[in-house]
Write a protein that holds these residues in place. Structure first.
Motif, mmCIF file in Angstrom:
data_model
loop_
_atom_site.group_PDB
_atom_site.id
_atom_site.type_symbol
_atom_site.label_atom_id
_atom_site.label_comp_id
_atom_site.label_asym_id
_atom_site.label_seq_id
_atom_site.Cartn_x
_atom_site.Cartn_y
_atom_site.Cartn_z
ATOM 1 N N LEU A 121 -13.299 -16.669 -4.989
ATOM 2 C CA LEU A 121 -12.156 -15.540 -4.618
ATOM 3 C C LEU A 121 -12.088 -14.513 -5.747
ATOM 4 C CD1 LEU A 121 -9.192 -17.504 -2.951
ATOM 5 C CD2 LEU A 121 -10.815 -16.155 -1.924
ATOM 6 N N GLU A 122 -11.872 -13.366 -5.465
ATOM 7 C CA GLU A 122 -11.776 -12.164 -6.598
ATOM 8 C C GLU A 122 -10.485 -12.341 -7.106
ATOM 9 O OE1 GLU A 122 -14.612 -10.725 -7.266
ATOM 10 O OE2 GLU A 122 -15.721 -11.203 -5.696
ATOM 11 N N ARG B 291 -19.795 -7.202 8.115
ATOM 12 C CA ARG B 291 -19.811 -8.201 7.035
ATOM 13 C C ARG B 291 -18.883 -7.949 6.043
ATOM 14 N NH1 ARG B 291 -24.516 -11.704 6.260
ATOM 15 N NH2 ARG B 291 -26.064 -11.129 7.863
ATOM 16 N N ARG B 292 -18.639 -6.772 5.573
ATOM 17 C CA ARG B 292 -17.981 -6.533 4.289
ATOM 18 C C ARG B 292 -16.264 -6.882 4.824
ATOM 19 N NH1 ARG B 292 -15.620 -5.848 0.502
ATOM 20 N NH2 ARG B 292 -15.510 -4.287 -1.181
ATOM 21 N N LEU B 293 -16.022 -6.728 6.134
ATOM 22 C CA LEU B 293 -14.435 -6.963 6.574
ATOM 23 C C LEU B 293 -13.966 -8.307 6.399
ATOM 24 C CD1 LEU B 293 -13.842 -4.525 9.507
ATOM 25 C CD2 LEU B 293 -13.361 -4.084 7.168
ATOM 26 N N LEU B 294 -15.135 -9.139 6.402
ATOM 27 C CA LEU B 294 -14.628 -10.610 6.266
ATOM 28 C C LEU B 294 -14.235 -10.965 4.910
ATOM 29 C CD1 LEU B 294 -17.925 -12.276 8.086
ATOM 30 C CD2 LEU B 294 -15.795 -11.806 9.239
ATOM 31 N N GLY B 295 -13.017 -11.455 4.912
ATOM 32 C CA GLY B 295 -12.223 -11.919 3.782
ATOM 33 C C GLY B 295 -11.449 -10.959 3.276
ATOM 34 N N ILE C 134 -6.258 -2.074 5.977
ATOM 35 C CA ILE C 134 -6.791 -3.129 5.486
ATOM 36 C C ILE C 134 -6.802 -3.440 3.882
ATOM 37 C CG2 ILE C 134 -8.985 -4.452 5.432
ATOM 38 C CD1 ILE C 134 -9.675 -3.076 8.190
ATOM 39 N N GLU C 135 -6.330 -4.151 3.382
ATOM 40 C CA GLU C 135 -6.231 -4.454 2.095
ATOM 41 C C GLU C 135 -7.520 -5.235 1.404
ATOM 42 O OE1 GLU C 135 -1.450 -4.925 1.066
ATOM 43 O OE2 GLU C 135 -2.530 -6.645 1.311
ATOM 44 N N ARG C 136 -7.944 -4.947 0.226
ATOM 45 C CA ARG C 136 -9.213 -5.495 -0.067
ATOM 46 C C ARG C 136 -8.564 -6.647 -1.099
ATOM 47 N NH1 ARG C 136 -10.519 -1.498 -3.003
ATOM 48 N NH2 ARG C 136 -12.410 -0.769 -1.968
ATOM 49 N N LEU C 137 -9.396 -7.778 -0.668
ATOM 50 C CA LEU C 137 -9.341 -8.990 -1.506
ATOM 51 C C LEU C 137 -10.419 -9.385 -2.294
ATOM 52 C CD1 LEU C 137 -7.056 -11.173 0.967
ATOM 53 C CD2 LEU C 137 -6.042 -9.742 -0.911
ATOM 54 N N ARG C 138 -11.520 -8.658 -1.569
ATOM 55 C CA ARG C 138 -12.875 -9.380 -2.269
ATOM 56 C C ARG C 138 -13.420 -7.847 -2.714
ATOM 57 N NH1 ARG C 138 -14.247 -14.332 -1.925
ATOM 58 N NH2 ARG C 138 -16.401 -13.521 -2.372
ATOM 59 N N VAL C 139 -14.139 -7.698 -3.929
ATOM 60 C CA VAL C 139 -14.794 -6.871 -4.340
ATOM 61 C C VAL C 139 -16.267 -6.877 -3.773
ATOM 62 C CG1 VAL C 139 -15.971 -5.650 -6.580
ATOM 63 C CG2 VAL C 139 -13.747 -6.666 -6.582
ATOM 64 N N ARG C 140 -16.788 -7.765 -3.545
ATOM 65 C CA ARG C 140 -18.128 -8.125 -3.003
ATOM 66 C C ARG C 140 -18.098 -8.773 -1.450
ATOM 67 N NH1 ARG C 140 -18.478 -9.171 -8.319
ATOM 68 N NH2 ARG C 140 -17.669 -11.375 -7.981
ATOM 69 N N ALA C 141 -18.947 -8.281 -0.782
ATOM 70 C CA ALA C 141 -18.971 -9.288 0.548
ATOM 71 C C ALA C 141 -18.899 -10.772 0.202
ATOM 72 C CB ALA C 141 -20.117 -8.580 1.570
ATOM 73 N N LEU C 142 -18.582 -11.630 1.170
ATOM 74 C CA LEU C 142 -18.842 -12.733 1.392
ATOM 75 C C LEU C 142 -20.405 -13.240 1.287
ATOM 76 C CD1 LEU C 142 -16.412 -14.012 4.126
ATOM 77 C CD2 LEU C 142 -16.193 -14.649 1.572
ATOM 78 N N PRO C 143 -20.718 -14.219 0.449
ATOM 79 C CA PRO C 143 -22.291 -14.397 0.375
ATOM 80 C C PRO C 143 -22.655 -14.977 1.779
ATOM 81 C CG PRO C 143 -20.859 -16.281 -0.485
ATOM 82 C CD PRO C 143 -19.822 -15.106 -0.176
ATOM 83 N N ALA C 144 -24.180 -14.768 1.985
ATOM 84 C CA ALA C 144 -24.575 -15.224 3.163
ATOM 85 C C ALA C 144 -24.382 -16.552 3.736
ATOM 86 C CB ALA C 144 -26.077 -14.672 3.321
ATOM 87 N N ARG C 145 -24.394 -17.399 2.863
ATOM 88 C CA ARG C 145 -24.129 -18.790 3.222
ATOM 89 C C ARG C 145 -23.123 -19.326 3.674
ATOM 90 N NH1 ARG C 145 -23.164 -18.604 -2.384
ATOM 91 N NH2 ARG C 145 -21.350 -19.216 -3.133
ATOM 92 N N ASP C 146 -22.010 -18.117 3.761
ATOM 93 C CA ASP C 146 -20.830 -18.440 4.275
ATOM 94 C C ASP C 146 -20.369 -17.768 5.445
ATOM 95 O OD1 ASP C 146 -19.943 -20.284 2.174
ATOM 96 O OD2 ASP C 146 -19.575 -18.482 0.628
#
Length: 227
Positions: free
Chosen positions: A16-17, A38-42, A175-187
């Motif tokens: 988590l960021e 992908r970016r919107l997840l999280g 939409i609020e940003r909770l993560r600076v980076r997208a979730l990793p592909a494994r998730d």
């Protein structure tokens, strides 16, 4: 009982960021639909109505690629009064009534006159759950409040009145940003979209994305979840 906290349901405590909360900016919406999906997840979807804030973490999306995509409303450059919103700038809300019953929330992506969008299919509710329960009285569990695009529309009180809202500047839907980076592909589970069987070969394309292991997802694709 309320849903488990986002980080517990995802088992991503360590990822988590801790950046200050702000909104996704215009440039982040002007990317391609697959990247934005992908970016919107999280990230956190927020609706404010009458001073009441409801919010939740986006856990499932679908990408619609525009004029070439047989499942997209703008396939073949189709432009109608309803779909005209999809030709607006990235970061615009595109909301339509599905089967005359459910309001579905999409985010327009890409540049102006490039009619592409991302459907928000499921959200993990985190704020304003009492309000969501009142709006979705048939939901037996909190995990069912927003576990599908029609449910998201109802729980967040989204209607055609919010169509064409600018999610970058709006004070009622954003939409609020909770993560600076997208979730990793494994998730992230990548699989075909739902309810687009009419789209021929496009129905099989892997354009749905959801957070692996999250209980708020609408429908799991167990085959896609296999290693």
């Amino acid at each position: 009982m309320e849903s488990a906290p986002y980080q517990e349901s995802l088992h991503l405590n360590q990822d988590l960021e801790e950046s200050p909360i702000d909104r996704l900016g215009r440039s982040e919406f002007r990317r391609g639909p697959e990247q934005v999906a992908r970016r919107l997840l999280g990230q956190r979807l927020v609706r404010i109505q009458g001073g009441q804030r409801v919010a939740g973490i986006i856990v499932e999306t679908e990408a619609y690629l525009g004029y070439e995509d047989r499942a997209a409303h703008t396939f073949g450059w189709r432009r109608t009064e309803r779909t005209s919103t999809m030709f607006m700038d990235g970061g615009t809300a595109y909301i339509y009534l599905n089967y005359g019953i459910h309001h579905l929330l999409n985010v327009v992506v890409g540049e102006v006159e490039v009619p592409q969008a991302v459907l928000i299919r499921a959200v993990e509710p985190t704020e304003g759950l009492e309000t969501m329960r009142a709006r979705r009285p048939r939901a037996k569990r909190d995990r069912d409040l927003c576990s599908g695009p029609g449910k998201v529309g109802a729980a967040f009180a989204v209607t055609r009145d919010q169509d064409a809202l600018d999610l970058v500047t709006s004070e009622e839907l954003f939409i609020e940003r909770l993560r600076v980076r997208a979730l990793p592909a494994r998730d992230i589970v990548v699989c075909p979209r739902i309810g687009v069987d009419y789209a021929g070969e496009w129905a099989k394309k892997p354009l749905r994305y959801y957070v692996k292991g999250n209980p708020n997802v609408s429908v799991r694709d167990r085959a896609a979840e296999q290693p």
